[in-house]
Scaffold this active site. Structure first.
Site, PDB file in Angstrom:
ATOM      1  N   GLY A 164      18.360  25.576 -16.716  1.00  0.00           N
ATOM      2  CA  GLY A 164      17.315  26.604 -17.007  1.00  0.00           C
ATOM      3  C   GLY A 164      16.054  26.158 -17.428  1.00  0.00           C
ATOM      4  O   GLY A 164      15.296  26.597 -18.210  1.00  0.00           O
ATOM      5  N   GLY A 165      15.705  24.546 -16.874  1.00  0.00           N
ATOM      6  CA  GLY A 165      14.556  23.979 -17.292  1.00  0.00           C
ATOM      7  C   GLY A 165      14.320  23.352 -18.606  1.00  0.00           C
ATOM      8  O   GLY A 165      13.311  22.660 -18.870  1.00  0.00           O
ATOM      9  N   LYS A 201      12.395  11.695  -8.494  1.00  0.00           N
ATOM     10  CA  LYS A 201      11.117  11.734  -7.987  1.00  0.00           C
ATOM     11  C   LYS A 201      10.753  13.175  -8.096  1.00  0.00           C
ATOM     12  O   LYS A 201      11.577  14.219  -7.810  1.00  0.00           O
ATOM     13  CB  LYS A 201      11.331  11.328  -6.582  1.00  0.00           C
ATOM     14  CG  LYS A 201       9.896  11.915  -5.493  1.00  0.00           C
ATOM     15  CD  LYS A 201       8.912  10.748  -6.025  1.00  0.00           C
ATOM     16  CE  LYS A 201       7.479  10.861  -5.107  1.00  0.00           C
ATOM     17  NZ  LYS A 201       6.474  10.136  -5.556  1.00  0.00           N
ATOM     18  N   HIS A 208      13.070  26.106  -3.332  1.00  0.00           N
ATOM     19  CA  HIS A 208      14.526  26.158  -4.073  1.00  0.00           C
ATOM     20  C   HIS A 208      15.528  26.930  -3.156  1.00  0.00           C
ATOM     21  O   HIS A 208      15.507  28.202  -2.838  1.00  0.00           O
ATOM     22  CB  HIS A 208      14.392  26.802  -5.490  1.00  0.00           C
ATOM     23  CG  HIS A 208      15.814  26.718  -6.129  1.00  0.00           C
ATOM     24  ND1 HIS A 208      15.933  26.334  -7.476  1.00  0.00           N
ATOM     25  CD2 HIS A 208      17.097  26.825  -5.810  1.00  0.00           C
ATOM     26  CE1 HIS A 208      17.302  26.386  -7.878  1.00  0.00           C
ATOM     27  NE2 HIS A 208      17.953  26.638  -6.788  1.00  0.00           N
ATOM     28  N   HIS A 235      11.284  28.141 -14.593  1.00  0.00           N
ATOM     29  CA  HIS A 235      12.613  27.800 -13.846  1.00  0.00           C
ATOM     30  C   HIS A 235      13.488  28.778 -13.900  1.00  0.00           C
ATOM     31  O   HIS A 235      14.807  28.532 -13.635  1.00  0.00           O
ATOM     32  CB  HIS A 235      12.948  26.534 -14.833  1.00  0.00           C
ATOM     33  CG  HIS A 235      11.912  25.411 -14.632  1.00  0.00           C
ATOM     34  ND1 HIS A 235      11.568  24.517 -13.633  1.00  0.00           N
ATOM     35  CD2 HIS A 235      11.267  24.848 -15.678  1.00  0.00           C
ATOM     36  CE1 HIS A 235      10.888  23.700 -13.868  1.00  0.00           C
ATOM     37  NE2 HIS A 235      10.588  23.667 -15.112  1.00  0.00           N
ATOM     38  N   GLU A 275      22.591  23.501  -4.922  1.00  0.00           N
ATOM     39  CA  GLU A 275      21.279  23.749  -4.989  1.00  0.00           C
ATOM     40  C   GLU A 275      20.498  22.912  -4.657  1.00  0.00           C
ATOM     41  O   GLU A 275      20.713  21.648  -5.007  1.00  0.00           O
ATOM     42  CB  GLU A 275      20.861  24.382  -6.518  1.00  0.00           C
ATOM     43  CG  GLU A 275      21.619  25.491  -7.005  1.00  0.00           C
ATOM     44  CD  GLU A 275      21.214  26.050  -7.849  1.00  0.00           C
ATOM     45  OE1 GLU A 275      19.904  25.794  -8.541  1.00  0.00           O
ATOM     46  OE2 GLU A 275      21.749  27.362  -8.605  1.00  0.00           O
ATOM     47  N   ARG A 291      30.414  28.366 -10.193  1.00  0.00           N
ATOM     48  CA  ARG A 291      30.748  29.671 -10.863  1.00  0.00           C
ATOM     49  C   ARG A 291      30.136  30.831  -9.794  1.00  0.00           C
ATOM     50  O   ARG A 291      29.501  30.455  -8.901  1.00  0.00           O
ATOM     51  CB  ARG A 291      30.200  29.976 -12.131  1.00  0.00           C
ATOM     52  CG  ARG A 291      28.652  29.881 -12.313  1.00  0.00           C
ATOM     53  CD  ARG A 291      27.954  30.203 -13.322  1.00  0.00           C
ATOM     54  NE  ARG A 291      26.752  29.450 -13.558  1.00  0.00           N
ATOM     55  CZ  ARG A 291      25.482  29.848 -13.047  1.00  0.00           C
ATOM     56  NH1 ARG A 291      25.642  30.977 -12.194  1.00  0.00           N
ATOM     57  NH2 ARG A 291      24.454  29.392 -13.365  1.00  0.00           N
TER      58      ARG A 291
END
Length: 453
Positions: A164-165, A201, A208, A235, A275, A291
């Site tokens: 979550g950032g 990097k 995304h 995010h 992701e 999940r």
């Protein structure tokens, strides 16, 4: 097949799971805090059990209370939904110790993918492309300087146990790195109880992209295409669509098979999402969520596959009957996360919904537990519901989305509906020209400033 499933969650995902169970002929148990006594899934379940006060720690995260609810009702399986205990390996193990099935992956896979460093190592070993960065955690600043020099600035400092950032800081230069390391460690320790960090990097303008996978734990796994989740604020995903406007059929097949093969090799059980950041036609692994995702409906809309249904079936030990050739993506789908927040300031807006009307018509789906008179509690996340729209083409989908957003009425609280009404009429969105930074730039300056709210 399971006889009775306890739904260890709340909100729209609890209702979504309940509906899938009913279609499979499985009895349901709704658990709820005192704040959620009037929730829609509680009203519709065959049985319900109050598991504690409003605090999530004392209710939805209270494992002894959940176990007691299983024992009282005779539930033989638990569906954790997303959030709360959905990616808690220890919870899965405790359920197994009590002869209760966890509807999700094996505990070992949850544990591996829950640690960002181990997840990256595992992905690389399975042939999934990763972002260049450190091989493991960074324990000393000198080591961070060395790695950063090798991969080149800018770099991203990330919490190993993060999400979550949180615990994520960008260092544009060598001079920024010391502060970024200190800030990320402090934030990670506060958020996750673990100050381990690593370096990657930093990609300047990526999208995304995530790939939906499904496996039966026996070495059979498939992918169901990708979702583009690039429209984000801090995010957090705001708008998701499938397929991505920038991914070609050839790229989809290639990265999809890479992910499916990795899940076959891993003998992965259940649904999962791999992701990536995507820049200059290259994919870079960032994490795997073990999940069901909030945005799973867009995949369901374009494939016609009920992911919750399949998740339950394989968790019950049934083999995966779907073949990769069965998965055909038809048309385009977009999901908007409608939150109880001010559309410009994003200030939370809990309270009573005085009027509620959802849009309808061909290709329109609303996943929500809200209703007229329902009170959005201040204790949990602010999601009111998800508007999902499908069309034969992306242009048709956008036209249908505009119409659906104009029909959607939620009075009594602030929501982010005005933001989506603005976005869907914005040229960059219409043309699919955006990256993970686009929305924040749009909201803070230029065309978007002052036009929402």
């Amino acid at each position: 097949m399971f006889k009775k499933i306890l739904i260890a969650n709340r909100g729209e995902i609890a209702l979504r799971i309940l509906r899938a169970c009913k279609e499979l002929g499985i009895a349901t148990v709704a658990v709820h805090s005192t704040a959620d006594a009037d929730a829609m899934h509680v009203r519709l379940a065959e049985e319900s059990v109050c598991i504690g006060p409003p605090s999530a720690r004392e209710s939805y995260l209270n494992i002894p209370s959940l176990l007691a609810a299983c024992e009282i009702t005779g539930a033989d399986a638990v569906h954790p939904g997303y959030g709360f205990l959905a990616e808690n390996a220890r919870f899965a193990e405790i359920l197994a110790d009590h002869n209760i099935h966890f509807i999700g992956p094996k505990a070992e896979h949850i544990r591996i993918m829950g640690d960002k460093i181990e997840a990256k190592k595992t992905a690389q070993a399975l042939g999934i492309p990763v972002v260049p960065g450190s091989d493991g955690g960074i324990t000393a600043d000198d080591e961070a300087y060395r790695v950063a020099a090798e991969i080149g600035f800018p770099v991203l400092v990330k919490a190993a146990a993060g999400g979550g950032g949180r615990g994520m800081k960008v260092a544009l230069t060598r001079e920024d790195l010391s502060h970024a390391l200190s800030a990320a460690r402090t934030e990670a320790l506060a958020a996750f109880g673990d100050d381990s960090v690593y370096l990657e990097k930093y990609l300047a303008t990526p999208r995304h992209i995530e790939v939906q996978v499904l496996g039966d734990g026996r070495g059979h796994a498939i992918h169901l295409g990708e979702r583009d989740c690039s429209l984000q604020r801090r995010h957090q995903k705001v708008w998701e669509e499938a397929p991505s406007p920038v991914i070609s059929p050839e790229q989809r097949a290639e990265i999809g098979e890479t992910c499916a093969k990795a899940m076959r090799d891993l003998k992965y059980l259940g649904v999962g999402t791999i992701e990536f950041l995507y820049e200059n036609s290259r994919f870079y692994f960032i994490e795997m969520n073990t999940r069901i995702q909030v945005e799973h409906p867009v995949t369901e809309m374009v494939t016609g596959i009920d992911l919750i249904n399949e998740q339950i079936r394989v968790a019950a030990g049934e083999p995966l009957t779907l073949q990769q050739s069965d998965i055909v993506m038809e048309g385009h789908a977009i999901e908007c996360r409608v939150n109880a927040e001010h559309p410009a300031t994003f200030r939370p807006s809990p309270g009573k919904i005085t009027h509620y009307h959802v849009p309808g018509g061909l290709g329109i789906r609303v996943d929500s537990n809200a209703y007229q008179g329902y009170v959005i509690p201040p204790t949990y996340d602010s999601l009111v519901g998800k508007l999902i729209v499908h069309g034969k083409t992306r242009d048709e989908c956008l036209r249908r989305l505009r119409r659906a957003l104009d029909e959607f009425v939620v009075d009594g609280i602030d929501t982010t509906l005005p933001l989506f009404r603005t976005l869907v009429r914005t040229r960059d969105i219409a043309e699919g020209r955006y990256d993970i930074h686009w929305l924040e730039h749009f909201l803070s300056e230029g065309e978007g400033k002052g036009k929402v709210g």
